[in-house]
Design a protein around this motif. Structure first.
Motif, PDB file in Angstrom:
ATOM      1  N   ALA A 106      23.547  34.788  20.485  1.00  0.00           N
ATOM      2  CA  ALA A 106      22.623  33.651  20.386  1.00  0.00           C
ATOM      3  C   ALA A 106      21.728  33.774  19.156  1.00  0.00           C
ATOM      4  O   ALA A 106      21.405  32.779  18.493  1.00  0.00           O
ATOM      5  CB  ALA A 106      21.776  33.544  21.657  1.00  0.00           C
ATOM      6  N   VAL A 107      21.328  35.002  18.843  1.00  0.00           N
ATOM      7  CA  VAL A 107      20.492  35.208  17.661  1.00  0.00           C
ATOM      8  C   VAL A 107      21.304  34.934  16.394  1.00  0.00           C
ATOM      9  O   VAL A 107      20.827  34.250  15.470  1.00  0.00           O
ATOM     10  CB  VAL A 107      19.907  36.644  17.636  1.00  0.00           C
ATOM     11  N   ALA A 108      22.536  35.450  16.355  1.00  0.00           N
ATOM     12  CA  ALA A 108      23.392  35.242  15.185  1.00  0.00           C
ATOM     13  C   ALA A 108      23.617  33.748  14.939  1.00  0.00           C
ATOM     14  O   ALA A 108      23.564  33.276  13.798  1.00  0.00           O
ATOM     15  CB  ALA A 108      24.724  35.971  15.376  1.00  0.00           C
ATOM     16  N   ALA A 109      23.845  33.010  16.016  1.00  0.00           N
ATOM     17  CA  ALA A 109      24.055  31.559  15.878  1.00  0.00           C
ATOM     18  C   ALA A 109      22.789  30.880  15.350  1.00  0.00           C
ATOM     19  O   ALA A 109      22.843  29.997  14.486  1.00  0.00           O
ATOM     20  CB  ALA A 109      24.460  30.960  17.227  1.00  0.00           C
ATOM     21  N   TYR A 110      21.651  31.332  15.860  1.00  0.00           N
ATOM     22  CA  TYR A 110      20.379  30.761  15.391  1.00  0.00           C
ATOM     23  C   TYR A 110      20.167  31.034  13.906  1.00  0.00           C
ATOM     24  O   TYR A 110      19.787  30.133  13.135  1.00  0.00           O
ATOM     25  CB  TYR A 110      19.225  31.333  16.215  1.00  0.00           C
TER      26      TYR A 110
END
Lengths: 236, 236
Positions: A209-213
């Motif tokens: 989720a962080v990488a996508a953000y």
């Protein structure tokens, strides 16, 4: 629960610590001022608010308005699965977040030692002196502390506290990313002494989720209006 | 519960906000470093502590060691009858205390804008510039905010939040006392615009337990090693 975050729309700043928590948890939220700045200013000046925030960031959750970055994270932590419900570990996480806040104050002071109301260009001699204190003493001291905290967490190796990801891990990611942006020379010098924080930074960056953000346009790029600013004359 | 407070023994500093809460509640506590400085330094450097404090003040309560002033007060509040057990008001008090902390940072910066590692005498030109920002902008802005908060608390007139004395009222007393010591000219100028805070300061000073404490030798006098320092050249 749908959350509304209110923060300056063109910088990461303190709001980014809240954004990272909301994003990592996949929370349903709106970053209000990025679409409606007037809504934020209106709330700040609303004489009808019995419990007014002093400054952004603040969060609206139902009928509540909650301000102060560390306080928002203390509130959100258990609700987002990024902190335990209660007890000693929840308070310890909050204590760490307040020490993160201490570091942010010191970073901000490197470019605004004469006061936040003046431009950086109007306080450069003072800034150079203050930055020397930060890069040689205060920065290494605080990072060394966080590295020790990480090393002493034997219950869940690789996390700041406990056995799973918390908002403090996300904040440490942001601190490492910000310091590497603003003070690359300092961080090159300190990196060998910070193996735990370096690994934590990489692990958080790979969190799905962080990488996508970080790849999305919701992540504002570091810039010279935020807390972490790349002024080569202050680095060392 | 017997509490042990650890803080620098010769200044009020941040520890004073905790001392005031313990004293007002008549808590059973020891101000450890005033008798045994080594005990405090030993804990700060103890490699066996899994959750080490970064700096004083910290509190030992049973097996727990809790640091960061606002965090200590958040923990102690309900235990001392100086905050509700939980809910929105407890978080609101903590938010206010973190804004008190913001003000303390700005006060400290007036005499140490080049960094805490240098003497005041070695940063006087920078200090004068920073103090002008504080006395003309930041100080009035923060005090005006607290005055508004007080005025908007319609549930218990004269308290910062709710219907009874909380640790935030004690902290506002300390802020008013400290600013009057350090910046008498600024406060003379601002006093007419701060009727609520002025009355709150007087009421807290008359609280029996607080009044007894202020008269005792447990209350360290303001001095030029603490946060609030009387340097006439910085006042205005």
């Amino acid at each position: 629960m749908k959350y509304e975050l209110f923060y300056w729309p063109s910088i990461q700043g303190r709001g980014e610590f809240v954004r990272l928590a909301l994003e990592a948890a996949g929370a349903d939220y709106v970053d209000v001022a990025r679409e409606d700045m007037q809504a934020m200013l209106g709330l700040l000046e609303d004489p009808g608010l019995a419990r007014p925030p002093f400054a952004p960031p603040f969060l609206r959750a139902g009928r509540r308005i909650i301000a102060q970055t560390a306080n928002i994270l203390h509130f959100l932590g258990p609700r987002l699965g990024l902190a335990p419900e209660s007890g000693a570990t929840r308070l310890w996480l909050h204590q760490l977040q307040l020490t993160v806040e201490d570091l942010l104050v010191d970073v901000h002071e490197t470019h605004h030692p004469a006061g936040a109301a003046l431009y950086y260009e109007d306080q450069m001699p003072e800034a150079k002196r203050r930055a020397l204190y930060f890069t040689m003493e205060r920065g290494p001291e605080l990072l060394g502390y966080f590295e020790r905290v990480l090393a002493r967490n034997t219950s869940g190796r690789g996390y700041m506290a406990g056995r799973s990801l918390t908002y403090v891990d996300l904040s440490m990611f942001q601190i490492m990313a910000g310091l590497r942006y603003a003070f690359p020379a300092m961080m090159t010098r300190l990196d060998p002494s910070l193996p735990g924080l370096t690994a934590l930074h990489e692990r958080v960056a790979r969190h799905p989720a962080v990488a996508a953000y970080l790849q999305s346009d919701r992540r504002i790029a570091f810039n010279e209006d935020g807390i972490f600013r790349r002024y080569p004359e202050l680095d060392g």
